[in-house]
Design a protein around this motif. Structure first.
Motif, PDB file in Angstrom:
ATOM      1  N   ILE A   1      51.080  43.691  52.363  1.00  0.00           N
ATOM      2  CA  ILE A   1      52.245  43.021  52.321  1.00  0.00           C
ATOM      3  C   ILE A   1      53.309  44.129  53.027  1.00  0.00           C
ATOM      4  O   ILE A   1      52.921  45.308  52.946  1.00  0.00           O
ATOM      5  N   THR A   2      53.970  43.460  53.961  1.00  0.00           N
ATOM      6  CA  THR A   2      54.948  44.155  54.639  1.00  0.00           C
ATOM      7  C   THR A   2      56.058  44.823  53.899  1.00  0.00           C
ATOM      8  O   THR A   2      56.403  44.230  52.866  1.00  0.00           O
ATOM      9  N   GLY A   3      56.780  45.715  54.307  1.00  0.00           N
ATOM     10  CA  GLY A   3      57.877  46.196  53.638  1.00  0.00           C
ATOM     11  C   GLY A   3      58.083  47.605  53.187  1.00  0.00           C
ATOM     12  O   GLY A   3      58.269  48.483  53.737  1.00  0.00           O
ATOM     13  N   PRO A   4      57.639  47.843  51.879  1.00  0.00           N
ATOM     14  CA  PRO A   4      57.687  48.820  51.061  1.00  0.00           C
ATOM     15  C   PRO A   4      56.931  49.971  52.064  1.00  0.00           C
ATOM     16  O   PRO A   4      55.668  49.671  52.533  1.00  0.00           O
ATOM     17  N   ARG A   5      57.359  51.411  51.768  1.00  0.00           N
ATOM     18  CA  ARG A   5      56.577  52.628  52.278  1.00  0.00           C
ATOM     19  C   ARG A   5      56.154  53.093  51.119  1.00  0.00           C
ATOM     20  O   ARG A   5      55.565  54.582  51.327  1.00  0.00           O
TER      21      ARG A   5
ATOM     22  N   LEU B   1      51.688  50.326  44.500  1.00  0.00           N
ATOM     23  CA  LEU B   1      52.622  49.096  44.491  1.00  0.00           C
ATOM     24  C   LEU B   1      51.994  48.251  43.173  1.00  0.00           C
ATOM     25  O   LEU B   1      52.582  47.753  42.487  1.00  0.00           O
ATOM     26  N   TYR B   2      50.481  48.092  43.043  1.00  0.00           N
ATOM     27  CA  TYR B   2      49.918  47.266  42.319  1.00  0.00           C
ATOM     28  C   TYR B   2      48.884  47.986  41.415  1.00  0.00           C
ATOM     29  O   TYR B   2      47.779  47.789  41.528  1.00  0.00           O
ATOM     30  N   PRO B   3      49.392  48.865  40.491  1.00  0.00           N
ATOM     31  CA  PRO B   3      48.311  49.512  39.660  1.00  0.00           C
ATOM     32  C   PRO B   3      47.625  48.890  38.843  1.00  0.00           C
ATOM     33  O   PRO B   3      46.802  49.230  38.232  1.00  0.00           O
ATOM     34  N   HIS B   4      48.156  47.510  38.424  1.00  0.00           N
ATOM     35  CA  HIS B   4      47.564  46.609  37.345  1.00  0.00           C
ATOM     36  C   HIS B   4      46.408  45.691  38.030  1.00  0.00           C
ATOM     37  O   HIS B   4      46.092  44.936  37.366  1.00  0.00           O
ATOM     38  N   GLY B   5      46.267  45.867  39.414  1.00  0.00           N
ATOM     39  CA  GLY B   5      45.318  44.877  40.111  1.00  0.00           C
ATOM     40  C   GLY B   5      46.218  44.346  41.124  1.00  0.00           C
ATOM     41  O   GLY B   5      47.405  44.266  41.181  1.00  0.00           O
ATOM     42  N   LYS B   6      45.601  43.854  42.361  1.00  0.00           N
ATOM     43  CA  LYS B   6      45.974  43.140  43.324  1.00  0.00           C
ATOM     44  C   LYS B   6      46.620  41.763  42.774  1.00  0.00           C
ATOM     45  O   LYS B   6      46.086  40.946  42.133  1.00  0.00           O
ATOM     46  N   PRO B   7      47.751  41.293  43.491  1.00  0.00           N
ATOM     47  CA  PRO B   7      48.189  39.973  43.274  1.00  0.00           C
ATOM     48  C   PRO B   7      47.339  38.996  43.749  1.00  0.00           C
ATOM     49  O   PRO B   7      46.465  39.450  44.580  1.00  0.00           O
ATOM     50  N   THR B   8      47.300  37.735  43.340  1.00  0.00           N
ATOM     51  CA  THR B   8      46.537  36.687  43.565  1.00  0.00           C
ATOM     52  C   THR B   8      47.336  35.322  43.496  1.00  0.00           C
ATOM     53  O   THR B   8      48.500  35.352  43.293  1.00  0.00           O
ATOM     54  N   ILE B   9      46.893  34.493  44.534  1.00  0.00           N
ATOM     55  CA  ILE B   9      47.682  33.139  44.539  1.00  0.00           C
ATOM     56  C   ILE B   9      46.566  31.971  44.698  1.00  0.00           C
ATOM     57  O   ILE B   9      45.388  32.192  45.364  1.00  0.00           O
ATOM     58  N   ASN B  10      46.656  31.134  43.608  1.00  0.00           N
ATOM     59  CA  ASN B  10      45.673  29.909  43.778  1.00  0.00           C
ATOM     60  C   ASN B  10      46.261  28.553  44.227  1.00  0.00           C
ATOM     61  O   ASN B  10      47.436  28.358  43.510  1.00  0.00           O
ATOM     62  N   PHE B  11      45.798  27.934  44.997  1.00  0.00           N
ATOM     63  CA  PHE B  11      46.138  26.589  45.336  1.00  0.00           C
ATOM     64  C   PHE B  11      45.354  25.488  44.665  1.00  0.00           C
ATOM     65  O   PHE B  11      44.139  25.584  44.784  1.00  0.00           O
ATOM     66  N   ASP B  12      46.001  24.793  44.280  1.00  0.00           N
ATOM     67  CA  ASP B  12      45.464  23.396  43.612  1.00  0.00           C
ATOM     68  C   ASP B  12      46.004  22.333  44.297  1.00  0.00           C
ATOM     69  O   ASP B  12      46.884  21.809  44.168  1.00  0.00           O
ATOM     70  N   LEU B  13      45.309  21.892  45.316  1.00  0.00           N
ATOM     71  CA  LEU B  13      45.683  20.752  46.428  1.00  0.00           C
ATOM     72  C   LEU B  13      45.837  19.317  45.603  1.00  0.00           C
ATOM     73  O   LEU B  13      46.627  18.675  45.821  1.00  0.00           O
ATOM     74  N   LYS B  14      44.971  19.054  44.540  1.00  0.00           N
ATOM     75  CA  LYS B  14      44.795  17.752  44.120  1.00  0.00           C
ATOM     76  C   LYS B  14      46.248  17.628  43.116  1.00  0.00           C
ATOM     77  O   LYS B  14      46.552  16.746  42.999  1.00  0.00           O
ATOM     78  N   GLU B  15      46.644  18.729  42.672  1.00  0.00           N
ATOM     79  CA  GLU B  15      47.814  18.650  41.729  1.00  0.00           C
ATOM     80  C   GLU B  15      49.155  19.185  42.454  1.00  0.00           C
ATOM     81  O   GLU B  15      50.282  19.245  41.866  1.00  0.00           O
ATOM     82  N   ASN B  16      48.848  19.559  43.816  1.00  0.00           N
ATOM     83  CA  ASN B  16      49.987  20.163  44.348  1.00  0.00           C
ATOM     84  C   ASN B  16      50.721  21.404  43.556  1.00  0.00           C
ATOM     85  O   ASN B  16      51.964  21.336  43.449  1.00  0.00           O
ATOM     86  N   ARG B  17      49.969  22.134  43.235  1.00  0.00           N
ATOM     87  CA  ARG B  17      50.475  23.070  42.330  1.00  0.00           C
ATOM     88  C   ARG B  17      49.949  24.504  42.970  1.00  0.00           C
ATOM     89  O   ARG B  17      48.889  24.756  43.698  1.00  0.00           O
ATOM     90  N   VAL B  18      50.624  25.710  42.710  1.00  0.00           N
ATOM     91  CA  VAL B  18      50.397  27.134  43.104  1.00  0.00           C
ATOM     92  C   VAL B  18      50.485  27.901  42.122  1.00  0.00           C
ATOM     93  O   VAL B  18      51.316  27.717  41.183  1.00  0.00           O
ATOM     94  N   SER B  19      49.753  28.837  41.819  1.00  0.00           N
ATOM     95  CA  SER B  19      49.841  29.750  40.691  1.00  0.00           C
ATOM     96  C   SER B  19      49.065  31.277  40.732  1.00  0.00           C
ATOM     97  O   SER B  19      48.391  30.918  41.900  1.00  0.00           O
ATOM     98  N   GLY B  20      49.107  31.925  40.096  1.00  0.00           N
ATOM     99  CA  GLY B  20      48.495  33.237  40.518  1.00  0.00           C
ATOM    100  C   GLY B  20      49.071  34.378  39.434  1.00  0.00           C
ATOM    101  O   GLY B  20      49.710  34.221  38.649  1.00  0.00           O
ATOM    102  N   SER B  21      48.862  35.541  39.918  1.00  0.00           N
ATOM    103  CA  SER B  21      49.239  36.671  39.290  1.00  0.00           C
ATOM    104  C   SER B  21      50.157  37.825  40.169  1.00  0.00           C
ATOM    105  O   SER B  21      49.612  37.839  41.362  1.00  0.00           O
TER     106      SER B  21
END
Length: 145
Positions: A41-45, A51-71
């Motif tokens: 991810i761009t930006g922070p030094r 930045l992510y001590p609890h684990g890396k962020p995730t993104i999930n795409f559900d194209l059938k439902e046109n939804r996005v979710s993640g952590s």
């Protein structure tokens, strides 16, 4: 009957016949389906792991439902998905849980504030890498899980 075949006929003579296939845009959108894990991810030094001590962020795409979710590393989020070709829009507000994570708060804020800046995406490396782009600047990079 043969499906997905385009045949051009002129005065009863077949001039050309070819198989139809998905357009590049349709293929690109379908490659989004599934879960991706952030690895840049761009930006922070601050170091990425800091930045992510609890684990890396995730993104999930559900194209059938046109939804996005993640952590976002600390909290979960969900929202509507708006994709047209390689253009993507995260400007609609997302629902986010409110768990308190003192040591990962900056990374969470960076992730959630970067998403609305994204204007397009590109899937590369045979569908293994997802790049989020703002204008012509690569802002985030994900790996397929």
């Amino acid at each position: 009957m043969i499906k997905n075949v385009l045949t051009l006929v002129f005065l009863g003579v077949v001039l050309i016949s070819c198989n139809a296939s998905k357009t590049q845009k349709e293929d690109s959108v379908s490659k989004l389906e599934g879960t991706w894990e952030l690895n840049y991810i761009t930006g922070p030094r601050i170091a990425f792991e800091g930045l992510y001590p609890h684990g890396k962020p995730t993104i999930n795409f559900d194209l059938k439902e046109n939804r996005v979710s993640g952590s976002n590393s600390c909290n979960n989020y969900t929202g509507s998905l708006n994709v047209t070709g390689n253009k993507i829009d995260f400007t609609q507000p997302m629902a986010v849980t409110k768990r308190m994570c003192m040591d990962g708060q900056q990374g969470e804020q960076v992730y959630m504030s970067t998403l609305p800046k994204i204007t397009s995406y590109d899937v590369t490396d045979n569908g293994k890498t997802l790049n989020f782009i703002s204008g012509d600047i690569a802002m985030m990079r994900f790996t397929k899980k």
